[in-house]
Design an enzyme around this catalytic site. Structure first.
Site, short mmCIF file in Angstrom:
data_model
loop_
_atom_site.label_atom_id
_atom_site.label_comp_id
_atom_site.label_asym_id
_atom_site.label_seq_id
_atom_site.Cartn_x
_atom_site.Cartn_y
_atom_site.Cartn_z
N LYS A 58 0.79 -1.01 -0.30
CA LYS A 58 -0.02 -0.06 -0.09
C LYS A 58 0.89 1.27 -0.24
O LYS A 58 1.70 1.34 1.00
CB LYS A 58 -0.83 -0.05 1.24
CG LYS A 58 -1.75 1.25 1.18
CD LYS A 58 -2.60 1.42 2.75
CE LYS A 58 -1.77 2.30 3.45
NZ LYS A 58 -1.81 3.61 2.81
N GLU B 297 10.73 0.68 10.00
CA GLU B 297 11.50 1.75 9.76
C GLU B 297 10.78 3.04 10.15
O GLU B 297 9.97 3.36 9.42
CB GLU B 297 12.09 1.61 8.35
CG GLU B 297 13.28 2.20 8.21
CD GLU B 297 13.24 3.71 7.72
OE1 GLU B 297 13.22 4.50 8.87
OE2 GLU B 297 13.00 3.96 6.59
N CYS C 214 12.97 10.39 6.83
CA CYS C 214 13.29 9.94 8.16
C CYS C 214 14.63 10.10 8.89
O CYS C 214 14.58 10.27 10.18
CB CYS C 214 13.05 8.54 8.00
SG CYS C 214 13.66 7.51 6.84
N GLU D 100 10.11 14.75 16.28
CA GLU D 100 10.50 14.88 14.73
C GLU D 100 9.56 15.94 14.21
O GLU D 100 7.99 15.83 14.22
CB GLU D 100 10.05 13.69 14.16
CG GLU D 100 10.44 13.46 12.82
CD GLU D 100 10.09 11.80 12.34
OE1 GLU D 100 9.04 11.25 12.81
OE2 GLU D 100 11.08 11.40 11.49
#
Ligand code: NAI
Length: 780
Positions: free
Chosen positions: A190, A263, A297, A392
């Site tokens: 997906k 991840e 990331c 983040e």
């Protein structure tokens, strides 16, 4: 403006890439897409739209998958998998090669479509995303070709559910699909709801490249579709995205036996030492935090600068920020494009607006009047505890503080719950290579940043997730050992009379920090032999004892820094001391378990200690020849503190089989001994005490596994939990581990033959280590 004018004024001239072919491709497809299932597109249901974030224009209508679509996709993948696996490595290599070639042939179409859909500068999609995606398929065509010869004991997992984010849509797809297919798996993938178009173009390419029907299935939709895949009948979930969703997936898959790699996010430090080439370090930052608008990331989002050069460095950086070109992502000279979606833009804007610390500087460049743009931003003078230093942001916002000494730099760098990547700049090779191993990160770049390659493992430690993508290490996560695992038959402890067979041999305590310790709760249980004789009492450890053992393990952190040579010597010494008492151990095992296998078990335990003494200085990393000016070192580092539940059977050999690889690789371990037969472990304390094992490196508890497992898996200072317990505690352990996303290795109710090959080897060494990829400049 003429070329002459440009040369005279040096004014910037636009260099737009044409979007015509990509838009025509969308129109050719009817500007609306269904799912790609079993080699064909389904009828579109037009549930949501994909937009160009630079203009807000609608690009195409997309379909939100229903449960029936997921069921159909998984069914197709399941049906296609055996034939795909049996087709052989060479046949699969040909298909992967054909995909790589097709991606090359259509590379500009992919690049433009990616930029239209995601907002990233065309320079990046053209020069980084698409070439790296091609490289991944080439590299893994090779892995498919080599699988039978190089991985003769490994088999594919089956059907893999794969969920990817929107920041590198095609590249993340390639990272997931290429190794899965190479190893003989089939996939249901997906893409993220904001960026599905290149995945759909990829589906089209699969048909042209001769991918058999059902091998690749692509379903579109939002997180609800992701959840359906997670809960579907798949053998593995591979996820890249936010830590919050990663944690939910860990919980949802707990105890299901599904393999999992995550991840997740990061807050990666970017360390500039005072002897760094400052201009290069500034250019590095342009890549670290303004590449893909900081929506990366592993973005170097936390700048740490050594005090003597901080003012100069910040001045250079602000000057560079003002020169960054922000605007139409299709312009070939643009440095910073559009943020993926208005929602993400709001998140970034709010996070920066809510910050009240430090000094904020924003690039003095006019932003386009419409579209999702955010200016390159630098916030200096923050403290490590400030929200923006910890959370983040996933946008073009760099936060910063200064440091005085290298050790302070390491402390600040590691002061985060994440551990994905780190960058360091210094002209001093001694300093750089001294710091790299001290950083808690899966990837370290020296005098460079954001380098990626299919041959080099990528992935994090701590809450940045687990598993690696790329390299040989990435393949493991798409394979399993050959053979069918056998179900475990629980072993009940013997019951008996309360007459002791030897009245002096009674009190078995716990072993914590190199000393025998009474259990906190003050409870013990009787241990009977097969004959019914009372052999002794074993302590029942509780939560407090787990905590004490973990604390002792923490204080033995120096073990991870010892040499493999020293650890080998200590393991040989344990073997020597066990050998000196072999008869006594054999007898104990026989009285405890019944039968006469004790001697064989002791002999196998001594052999196993030798095996890991041998491995202690031989389980080496690798040097990866990446196609860049540099070399990527894959270093095997200890995982940290491992908590392990020993098997019921083989009470001595099982314990040794878990302890020895863990400590050989530099970990510290907290072991819960065999539940029905704990006394071989308690006798083993004396062997450890006489073998120079530093206190805290090995800690042994006895008691009820069901009681101990949650405390082990929820403890925030435990890095990995292994369970080979006779009670299937896989679900409890994997759920408990979701808190700080520790690594787990559980038996899912299966048993293994501890005497045989299943009881030792690379799988144990791999579980005991994390691969850290360190990129260093090398060669021309
Ligand atoms: P997300 O983690 O929600 O989305 C990533 C993927 O997971 C998408 O395909 C999404 O549809 C899917 N997903 C969402 N909820 C799911 C669920 N419950 N089960 C299964 N799949 C699910 O990330 P999002 O909302 O797009 O971005 C939010 C933040 O996540 C960003 O601001 C950033 O901090 C972080 N992020 C990190 C990424 C990375 O590469 N580590 C990539 C994308 C986002």
């Amino acid at each position: 403006m003429t070329v002459k004018d440009i040369f005279e004024t040096m004014e910037y001239g636009l260099a737009p890439e044409a979007a015509g072919d990509a838009l025509a491709w969308i129109v050719d497809q009817g500007a609306s897409f269904g799912h790609f299932i079993n080699g064909d597109f389904t009828t579109p249901t037009k549930d949501f739209q994909s937009r160009n974030p630079a203009t807000g224009e609608t690009l195409a209508d997309l379909s939100q998958a229903r449960q029936s679509d997921i069921d159909a996709a998984v069914k197709a993948a399941r049906a296609a998998q055996p034939k795909w696996a049996k087709s052989g490595g060479h046949a699969r290599a040909r298909v992967l090669y054909a995909i790589a070639r097709a991606l090359q042939k259509h590379s500009r179409l992919f690049a433009v479509l990616e930029t239209l859909d995601n907002g990233k500068p065309i320079r990046e999609s053209r020069d980084i995303d698409i070439p790296l995606a091609q490289r991944h398929f080439y590299y893994h065509a090779g892995m498919a070709q080599l699988m039978e010869a190089e991985l003769p004991d490994r088999a594919p997992l089956g059907v893999c559910g794969q969920i990817v984010p929107w920041n590198f849509p095609l590249l993340m797809l390639a990272w997931k699909i290429a190794p899965a297919l190479a190893m003989g798996n089939t996939v249901v993938l997906k893409p993220a709801e904001y960026t599905s178009l290149t995945a759909l173009l990829f589906a089209d390419i699969c048909r042209q490249a001769g991918v058999p029907k059902g091998v690749v299935n692509i379903v579109t939709g939002d997180g609800a579709v992701g959840e359906m895949i997670v809960n579907a009948d798949v053998d593995k979930i591979a996820f890249t995205g936010s830590t919050a969703v990663g944690r939910r997936i860990r919980e949802a898959t707990a105890g299901t036996g599904k393999a999992l790699t995550l991840e997740l996010g990061g807050k990666s430090p970017y360390i500039v030492f005072d002897d760094a080439d400052l201009d290069s370090a500034v250019e590095g930052l342009v890549d670290a935090i303004w590449f893909n608008q900081g929506q990366v990331c592993c973005a170097g989002s936390r700048l740490l600068v050594q005090e003597p050069v901080a003012d100069t460095f910040y001045a250079k950086l602000r000057a560079r920020m003002d020169k960054l070109r922000i605007g139409d992502p299709l312009d070939k000279s643009i440095d910073v494009g559009a943020v993926v979606d208005p929602i993400q833009l709001d998140t970034i804007t709010k996070m920066v607006a809510d910050n009240t610390s430090g000094a904020t500087y924003q690039a003095q460049t006019a932003l386009p009047a419409t579209g999702c743009y955010y200016p390159p931003t630098l916030i200096t003078g923050l403290n490590s505890a400030d929200t923006l230093m910890q959370e983040e942001i996933f946008g073009p916002v760099l936060v910063s503080t200064t440091f005085r000494t290298p050790s302070e730099a390491v402390e600040l760098a590691n002061n985060t719950r994440y551990g994905l990547a780190a960058t360091l700049w210094s002209e001093n090779v001694n300093l750089a290579l001294d710091i790299a191993p001290k950083l808690a990160a899966g990837v370290v770049w020296v005098n460079a940043t954001n380098l990626f390659d299919a041959a080099a493992g990528f992935g994090g430690v701590r809450e940045s997730g687990f598993g690696r993508e790329g390299g040989w290490e990435g393949l493991l996560a798409y394979t399993k050992p050959k053979g069918t695992p056998k179900p475990h038959k629980p072993i009940a402890p013997f019951t008996g009379k309360d007459e002791p067979s030897n009245p002096l041999d009674r009190t078995a305590k716990l072993y914590i920090g190199g000393k025998q310790a009474r259990p906190d709760g003050g409870y013990s249980r009787n241990v009977y032999g097969k004959s019914g004789a009372l052999l002794g009492q074993s302590s029942l450890a509780n939560r407090k004892d787990v905590r004490n053992a973990v604390e002792a393990a923490q204080s033995a952190a120096g073990w991870g820094k010892t040499t493999g040579h020293l650890r080998a010597q200590i393991l040989y010494f344990i073997a020597e001391n066990l050998s000196a008492r072999a008869e006594e151990f054999a007898k104990r095992l026989d009285t405890m378990q019944g039968g006469r296998s004790g001697q064989k078990e002791v002999e196998a335990s001594i052999q196993r200690l030798f095996t890991y003494a041998a491995w202690a200085d031989k389980f080496d990393g690798a040097a990866k020849g990446v196609p860049l000016r540099g070399i990527a070192l894959a270093m095997n580092e200890p995982t940290g503190i491992v908590a392990a539940l020993c098997p019921d059977d083989a009470p001595l050999l099982g314990l040794v089989s878990l302890m020895a690889p863990a400590i050989a690789m530099g970990n510290r371990i907290v072991l819960a001994a065999s539940q029905p037969f704990p006394l071989a472990a308690t006798d083993f304390y004396q062997v450890l005490e006489t073998s120079d094992v530093p206190g805290g490196v090995v800690n042994i508890l006895t008691g009820n596994h069901t009681e101990l497992a949650p405390h082990m898996s929820k403890h925030l200072n435990v890095d990995a939990v292994w369970s080979f317990s006779g009670t299937d505690l896989s679900k409890e352990i994997e759920q408990g581990a979701s808190g700080n996303l520790k690594r787990t290795w559980v038996n899912n109710g299966h048993t293994r033959d501890w005497m045989g090959a299943q009881g030792e080897g690379r799988a144990f060494l791999q579980a005991a280590t994390e691969v850290k990829t360190i990129w260093v400049p090398y060669g021309e």
